[in-house]
Design an enzyme around this catalytic site. Structure first.
Site, PDB file in Angstrom:
ATOM      1  N   LEU A  39       0.767  -1.262  -0.006  1.00 25.53           N
ATOM      2  CA  LEU A  39       0.210   0.135   0.090  1.00 25.53           C
ATOM      3  C   LEU A  39       0.711   1.288   0.008  1.00 25.53           C
ATOM      4  CD1 LEU A  39      -2.726  -0.978   2.494  1.00 25.53           C
ATOM      5  CD2 LEU A  39      -2.993  -0.671   0.054  1.00 25.53           C
ATOM      6  N   GLY A  40       0.248   2.180  -0.685  1.00 24.05           N
ATOM      7  CA  GLY A  40       1.227   3.664  -0.861  1.00 24.05           C
ATOM      8  C   GLY A  40       1.765   3.830  -2.108  1.00 24.05           C
ATOM      9  N   LYS A  52      12.693  11.868  -0.143  1.00 30.16           N
ATOM     10  CA  LYS A  52      12.935  12.899   1.286  1.00 30.16           C
ATOM     11  C   LYS A  52      13.557  12.685   2.321  1.00 30.16           C
ATOM     12  CE  LYS A  52      11.281  14.414  -2.335  1.00 30.16           C
ATOM     13  NZ  LYS A  52      11.094  13.845  -3.589  1.00 30.16           N
ATOM     14  N   GLY A 200      17.083  15.115 -14.487  1.00 27.24           N
ATOM     15  CA  GLY A 200      15.893  15.473 -14.117  1.00 27.24           C
ATOM     16  C   GLY A 200      15.714  15.252 -12.681  1.00 27.24           C
ATOM     17  N   TYR A 201      14.182  15.132 -12.068  1.00 25.07           N
ATOM     18  CA  TYR A 201      13.948  15.107 -10.810  1.00 25.07           C
ATOM     19  C   TYR A 201      14.556  14.159 -10.099  1.00 25.07           C
ATOM     20  CZ  TYR A 201       9.581  17.751 -11.064  1.00 25.07           C
ATOM     21  OH  TYR A 201       8.494  18.492 -11.261  1.00 25.07           O
ATOM     22  N   ARG A 301       9.830   8.090 -16.290  1.00 26.85           N
ATOM     23  CA  ARG A 301       8.918   6.906 -16.048  1.00 26.85           C
ATOM     24  C   ARG A 301       7.930   6.726 -17.025  1.00 26.85           C
ATOM     25  NH1 ARG A 301       9.683   4.785 -10.776  1.00 26.85           N
ATOM     26  NH2 ARG A 301       7.456   4.173 -10.805  1.00 26.85           N
ATOM     27  N   HIS A 472       6.671  38.294   9.783  1.00 23.38           N
ATOM     28  CA  HIS A 472       7.955  38.476   9.956  1.00 23.38           C
ATOM     29  C   HIS A 472       8.778  37.869  10.955  1.00 23.38           C
ATOM     30  CE1 HIS A 472      11.597  41.140   9.371  1.00 23.38           C
ATOM     31  NE2 HIS A 472      11.750  41.253  10.623  1.00 23.38           N
TER      32      HIS A 472
HETATM   33  P1  FAD Z   1       1.895   4.417  -8.077  1.00 15.72           P
HETATM   34  O1  FAD Z   1       2.280   5.151  -6.543  1.00 15.72           O
HETATM   35  O2  FAD Z   1       2.854   3.941  -8.915  1.00 15.72           O
HETATM   36  O3  FAD Z   1       0.879   3.108  -7.517  1.00 15.72           O
HETATM   37  C1  FAD Z   1       0.438   2.479  -8.342  1.00 15.72           C
HETATM   38  C2  FAD Z   1       0.116   1.002  -7.490  1.00 15.72           C
HETATM   39  O4  FAD Z   1      -0.552  -0.035  -8.308  1.00 15.72           O
HETATM   40  C3  FAD Z   1       1.477   0.220  -7.123  1.00 15.72           C
HETATM   41  O5  FAD Z   1       1.530   0.037  -5.658  1.00 15.72           O
HETATM   42  C4  FAD Z   1       1.317  -0.938  -7.767  1.00 15.72           C
HETATM   43  O6  FAD Z   1       2.129  -2.090  -7.184  1.00 15.72           O
HETATM   44  C5  FAD Z   1      -0.047  -1.316  -8.068  1.00 15.72           C
HETATM   45  N1  FAD Z   1      -0.194  -2.058  -9.029  1.00 15.72           N
HETATM   46  C6  FAD Z   1      -0.035  -1.731 -10.413  1.00 15.72           C
HETATM   47  N2  FAD Z   1      -0.725  -2.667 -11.315  1.00 15.72           N
HETATM   48  C7  FAD Z   1      -1.008  -3.734 -10.759  1.00 15.72           C
HETATM   49  C8  FAD Z   1      -2.019  -4.664 -10.588  1.00 15.72           C
HETATM   50  N3  FAD Z   1      -2.278  -5.183 -11.905  1.00 15.72           N
HETATM   51  N4  FAD Z   1      -2.605  -5.348  -9.819  1.00 15.72           N
HETATM   52  C9  FAD Z   1      -2.508  -4.966  -8.501  1.00 15.72           C
HETATM   53  N5  FAD Z   1      -1.852  -3.820  -8.258  1.00 15.72           N
HETATM   54  C10 FAD Z   1      -1.015  -3.203  -8.945  1.00 15.72           C
HETATM   55  N6  FAD Z   1       5.796  13.107  -6.720  1.00 15.72           N
HETATM   56  C11 FAD Z   1       5.722  13.993  -6.144  1.00 15.72           C
HETATM   57  O7  FAD Z   1       4.410  14.606  -6.130  1.00 15.72           O
HETATM   58  N7  FAD Z   1       6.546  14.402  -5.217  1.00 15.72           N
HETATM   59  C12 FAD Z   1       7.621  13.833  -4.748  1.00 15.72           C
HETATM   60  O8  FAD Z   1       8.525  14.451  -4.040  1.00 15.72           O
HETATM   61  C13 FAD Z   1       8.066  12.676  -5.660  1.00 15.72           C
HETATM   62  N8  FAD Z   1       9.065  11.976  -5.532  1.00 15.72           N
HETATM   63  C14 FAD Z   1       9.395  10.941  -6.440  1.00 15.72           C
HETATM   64  C15 FAD Z   1      10.682  10.290  -6.064  1.00 15.72           C
HETATM   65  C16 FAD Z   1      11.029   9.060  -6.708  1.00 15.72           C
HETATM   66  C17 FAD Z   1      12.181   8.730  -6.646  1.00 15.72           C
HETATM   67  C18 FAD Z   1       9.704   8.613  -7.615  1.00 15.72           C
HETATM   68  C19 FAD Z   1       9.974   7.280  -8.335  1.00 15.72           C
HETATM   69  C20 FAD Z   1       8.679   9.198  -7.901  1.00 15.72           C
HETATM   70  C21 FAD Z   1       8.439  10.336  -7.212  1.00 15.72           C
HETATM   71  N9  FAD Z   1       7.255  11.235  -7.226  1.00 15.72           N
HETATM   72  C22 FAD Z   1       6.973  12.127  -6.431  1.00 15.72           C
HETATM   73  C23 FAD Z   1       6.317  10.463  -8.195  1.00 15.72           C
HETATM   74  C24 FAD Z   1       5.076   9.543  -7.405  1.00 15.72           C
HETATM   75  O9  FAD Z   1       5.688   8.801  -6.743  1.00 15.72           O
HETATM   76  C25 FAD Z   1       4.021   9.289  -8.287  1.00 15.72           C
HETATM   77  O10 FAD Z   1       3.544  10.477  -9.069  1.00 15.72           O
HETATM   78  C26 FAD Z   1       2.864   8.639  -7.514  1.00 15.72           C
HETATM   79  O11 FAD Z   1       3.219   7.542  -6.846  1.00 15.72           O
HETATM   80  C27 FAD Z   1       1.675   8.046  -8.636  1.00 15.72           C
HETATM   81  O12 FAD Z   1       0.815   7.719  -7.892  1.00 15.72           O
HETATM   82  P2  FAD Z   1      -0.235   6.563  -8.594  1.00 15.72           P
HETATM   83  O13 FAD Z   1      -1.145   6.323  -7.649  1.00 15.72           O
HETATM   84  O14 FAD Z   1      -0.625   6.874  -9.807  1.00 15.72           O
HETATM   85  O15 FAD Z   1       0.676   5.211  -8.864  1.00 15.72           O
HETATM   86  P1  NAD Z   2      12.709  13.315 -15.509  1.00 20.41           P
HETATM   87  O1  NAD Z   2      11.939  13.158 -16.629  1.00 20.41           O
HETATM   88  O2  NAD Z   2      12.399  14.323 -14.469  1.00 20.41           O
HETATM   89  O3  NAD Z   2      14.165  13.434 -15.969  1.00 20.41           O
HETATM   90  C1  NAD Z   2      14.708  12.525 -16.873  1.00 20.41           C
HETATM   91  C2  NAD Z   2      15.846  13.222 -17.655  1.00 20.41           C
HETATM   92  O4  NAD Z   2      16.607  12.258 -18.201  1.00 20.41           O
HETATM   93  C3  NAD Z   2      15.615  14.535 -18.270  1.00 20.41           C
HETATM   94  O5  NAD Z   2      16.379  15.553 -18.097  1.00 20.41           O
HETATM   95  C4  NAD Z   2      16.064  13.956 -19.777  1.00 20.41           C
HETATM   96  O6  NAD Z   2      16.333  14.795 -20.899  1.00 20.41           O
HETATM   97  C5  NAD Z   2      17.035  12.981 -19.347  1.00 20.41           C
HETATM   98  N1  NAD Z   2      17.386  11.731 -20.231  1.00 20.41           N
HETATM   99  C6  NAD Z   2      16.492  11.206 -21.041  1.00 20.41           C
HETATM  100  N2  NAD Z   2      17.172  10.320 -21.786  1.00 20.41           N
HETATM  101  C7  NAD Z   2      18.215  10.359 -21.677  1.00 20.41           C
HETATM  102  C8  NAD Z   2      19.480   9.602 -21.959  1.00 20.41           C
HETATM  103  N3  NAD Z   2      19.653   8.606 -23.005  1.00 20.41           N
HETATM  104  N4  NAD Z   2      20.488   9.883 -21.435  1.00 20.41           N
HETATM  105  C9  NAD Z   2      20.764  10.760 -20.795  1.00 20.41           C
HETATM  106  N5  NAD Z   2      19.737  11.809 -20.353  1.00 20.41           N
HETATM  107  C10 NAD Z   2      18.462  11.574 -20.689  1.00 20.41           C
HETATM  108  O7  NAD Z   2      12.343  11.789 -14.909  1.00 20.41           O
HETATM  109  P2  NAD Z   2      12.960  11.095 -13.706  1.00 20.41           P
HETATM  110  O8  NAD Z   2      13.989  11.780 -13.072  1.00 20.41           O
HETATM  111  O9  NAD Z   2      13.432   9.677 -14.093  1.00 20.41           O
HETATM  112  O10 NAD Z   2      11.639  11.279 -12.730  1.00 20.41           O
HETATM  113  C11 NAD Z   2      10.681  10.479 -13.394  1.00 20.41           C
HETATM  114  C12 NAD Z   2       9.123  11.072 -12.899  1.00 20.41           C
HETATM  115  O11 NAD Z   2       9.011  11.069 -11.545  1.00 20.41           O
HETATM  116  C13 NAD Z   2       9.375  12.762 -12.898  1.00 20.41           C
HETATM  117  O12 NAD Z   2       9.008  13.312 -14.132  1.00 20.41           O
HETATM  118  C14 NAD Z   2       8.405  13.221 -11.902  1.00 20.41           C
HETATM  119  O13 NAD Z   2       6.908  13.097 -12.354  1.00 20.41           O
HETATM  120  C15 NAD Z   2       8.360  12.094 -10.808  1.00 20.41           C
HETATM  121  N6  NAD Z   2       9.179  12.634  -9.646  1.00 20.41           N
HETATM  122  C16 NAD Z   2       8.792  13.644  -9.070  1.00 20.41           C
HETATM  123  C17 NAD Z   2       9.678  14.181  -8.076  1.00 20.41           C
HETATM  124  C18 NAD Z   2       9.161  15.385  -7.243  1.00 20.41           C
HETATM  125  O14 NAD Z   2       8.183  15.956  -7.399  1.00 20.41           O
HETATM  126  N7  NAD Z   2      10.029  16.036  -6.529  1.00 20.41           N
HETATM  127  C19 NAD Z   2      10.734  13.536  -7.559  1.00 20.41           C
HETATM  128  C20 NAD Z   2      11.054  12.581  -8.335  1.00 20.41           C
HETATM  129  C21 NAD Z   2      10.526  11.868  -9.568  1.00 20.41           C
END
Ligand code: FAD
Ligand code: NAD
Length: 493
Positions: A39-40, A52, A200-201, A301, A472
């Site tokens: 979950l989550g 974070k 990227g992020y 992603r 402030h």
């Molecule tokens: P998910 O969170 O991916 O959840 C989908 C769920 O579905 C999963 O638990 C999976 O197991 C389940 N699932 C999939 N297929 C099936 C199936 N067939 N049967 C049963 N279960 C299934 N976003 C932010 O806003 N702020 C951030 O700081 C941030 N940091 C991030 C850092 C990292 C390293 C990453 C990878 C992502 C980050 N994101 C951040 C993006 C954020 O995590 C996603 O946008 C968010 O989790 C999407 O939510 P969701 O519910 O769409 O999918």
């Molecule tokens: P991203 O889209 O943020 O960054 C990917 C980077 O990889 C881009 O700068 C792109 O130009 C570069 N790139 C693509 N192909 C490449 C290659 N072949 N060689 C070198 N560089 C290349 O994607 P991410 O960092 O993987 O994160 C995925 C998603 O997860 C984000 O788009 C965001 O939606 C989410 N996320 C959000 C946060 C947050 O909200 N703080 C943190 C982490 C992840």
């Protein structure tokens, strides 16, 4: 095979799915939620929260290291010695850091389970496969054949919230020392040399973590600048910070492939594992080699549809994402989709807001998912935050705007936090001063996201924010001052 029926069946217990389930249950809808892993979802387990946590831990460690260094130099140039802090050489026990992070994740995921239970949501653990728009089969037992299901659930409404997965590079498949964010968030050891592909992020948030924990970090980015989704002026302080931290950034470069090199990897735990040599090509086609003990691939992603049976519904798609309208309806009646599965922006708060919207529509309320702004925060050092339009976006949209910046160098609170780098910028319509966008870069600016999106969502004008009393001394005063400056009335600059 066991059978059950429900009103709303949610596939995926990430922030989109679990919020939809809780809200629908609050409104009296019978809900079943199927989650294959934990979950989550990505957010709580391998995304927002763990990243974070590590960012915080790395910052704490880095501060102590820096204080140690400046105190040892005793030159008073940096603030540590000035403010009287003396420390001995610190150590990082990465296994304990990971345990601490896992503890936070466990508390939060346990909290989600408790909320679902409290609201009477039926939780099914297993992999869901869609049969048709009203039927899903779930393989609940680990020991059963991958293609065999042991539970069939029939529903009135089907909500797809399967999230997303990391994109792999053809010449650099995941495995061994080539990792995605998931593995990078739970390291058994720290590599001596980390190469991050993608600025990227994830690449920058985690690249900075590893650098602050002591690894040598090289970031390879295909585009000619960092964080291409943010405007360049905003990312400049981040680029400067990466330079100060000693992170080597190779822009306009891409990794072609990796070979195992002669030596062994750098950390104690990795002894015996081979090092990698990456072939890197720059924009002019010149090739060079990069040595690494570990490679983090963070090049984006993509929506998760594989093995879910989603394709059998023949939904309208936008690329790999499921296409939805402004109520998160797919092209099939009573089949809904939210979150990362529906494409960009892939952010947890967007998924949650979509989930809440769908739940309310299914329960009979009139709702649309048409936010005035979806804030975005990048938790680099310094942080970035945006909501609404940048000056360039507004120009592209044909709007005549006025824009102003207020620098943290003129903000008292920023000085007391030793973080006077960065600024707040406001963008407003020229004719009626309606605020259409905010951007900020600086330490701790993520917390300004609430003020930014509230003002846009509530239709605030420059005068509303400029004449609101801001406490402030706070960083928020820079928000008020940016609005005043756009009106030609700034007081502290
Ligand atoms: P998910 O969170 O991916 O959840 C989908 C769920 O579905 C999963 O638990 C999976 O197991 C389940 N699932 C999939 N297929 C099936 C199936 N067939 N049967 C049963 N279960 C299934 N976003 C932010 O806003 N702020 C951030 O700081 C941030 N940091 C991030 C850092 C990292 C390293 C990453 C990878 C992502 C980050 N994101 C951040 C993006 C954020 O995590 C996603 O946008 C968010 O989790 C999407 O939510 P969701 O519910 O769409 O999918
Ligand atoms: P991203 O889209 O943020 O960054 C990917 C980077 O990889 C881009 O700068 C792109 O130009 C570069 N790139 C693509 N192909 C490449 C290659 N072949 N060689 C070198 N560089 C290349 O994607 P991410 O960092 O993987 O994160 C995925 C998603 O997860 C984000 O788009 C965001 O939606 C989410 N996320 C959000 C946060 C947050 O909200 N703080 C943190 C982490 C992840």
């Amino acid at each position: 095979m066991d059978e059950s029926t429900t009103q709303l069946l949610v596939i995926g217990g990430g922030p989109g799915g679990y919020v939809a389930a809780i809200r629908a249950a609050q409104l009296g809808v019978r809900v079943t939620l199927v989650e294959a892993e934990r979950l989550g979802g990505t957010c709580l387990n391998v995304g927002c929260i763990p990243s974070k946590a590590l960012i915080h831990a790395a910052e704490q460690f880095h501060k102590v290291v820096r204080y140690g260094q400046t105190a040892a130099r005793g030159n008073g140039a940096a603030a540590a010695a000035d403010i009287g802090i003396r420390v001995q050489a610190p150590l990082i026990e990465v296994a304990q850091t990971v345990r601490w992070k896992d503890g936070i994740v466990a508390r939060l995921t346990g909290g989600v389970a408790a909320l679902l239970k409290k609201h009477g949501v039926t939780l099914v653990h297993g992999w869901a496969r869609i049969v048709d728009g009203k039927t899903v089969e779930v393989q609940t037992r680990q020991d059963s054949h991958p293609d065999s299901a042991d539970l069939r659930i029939r529903c009135e409404h089907l909500l797809l919230a399967t999230g997303s997965e990391a994109v792999a590079l053809p010449g650099l498949p995941f495995g061994g020392a080539v990792v995605s964010a998931t593995e990078a968030l739970s390291p058994a050891s720290l590599p001596r040399r980390l190469v991050v592909v993608g600025a990227g992020y994830i690449g920058l948030e985690l690249g900075i973590v590893y650098r602050k924990l002591g690894a040598q970090v090289t970031v390879v980015e295909a585009m000619d600048r960092l964080l291409p989704t943010y405007d360049e002026e905003l990312t400049r302080p981040v680029a400067a910070s990466l330079r100060r931290l000693g992170i080597d950034v190779r822009l306009g470069c891409s990794v072609q492939d990796a070979k195992e090199a002669g030596g062994t990897a750098g950390s104690v735990e990795e002894k015996g594992k081979r090092q990698l040599t990456l072939r890197v090509r720059d924009a002019e086609g010149r090739e060079s080699a990069l040595e690494a003990d570990r490679v983090l691939v963070a090049v984006g992603r993509r929506p998760r549809t594989q093995d879910t049976g989603i394709e059998s519904l023949r939904l309208d798609m936008e690329g790999r994402a499921v296409k939805v309208d402004d109520q998160c309806r797919t092209s099939m009646r009573n089949v809904w989709a939210i979150g990362d599965l529906t494409g960009e922006p892939m952010l947890a708060h967007r998924a949650m807001a979509q989930g809440e919207t769908v739940a309310e529509i299914i329960a009979g309320k009139r709702r649309h998912f048409t936010p005035a702004a979806i804030p975005a925060v990048c938790f680099t050092d310094p942080e970035l935050v945006t909501a609404g339009l940048s000056p360039a976006d507004a120009h592209k949209a044909g709007l005549e705007t006025v824009s102003a910046q207020f620098p943290f160098a003129a903000n008292g609170r920023a000085m007391t936090l030793e973080s006077s780098e960065g600024f707040v910028r406001v963008v407003a319509r020229q004719d009626n001063h309606l605020i259409v966008g905010w951007q900020a870069v600086g330490t701790g600016v993520s917390e300004l996201a609430a003020a930014f999106s509230q003002s846009i969502e509530m239709g605030a004008r420059l005068e509303d924010v400029g004449h609101t009393i801001h406490a402030h001394p706070t960083l928020g005063e820079a928000v008020q001052e940016a609005a005043l400056r756009a009106l030609g009335q700034a007081l502290h600059i």
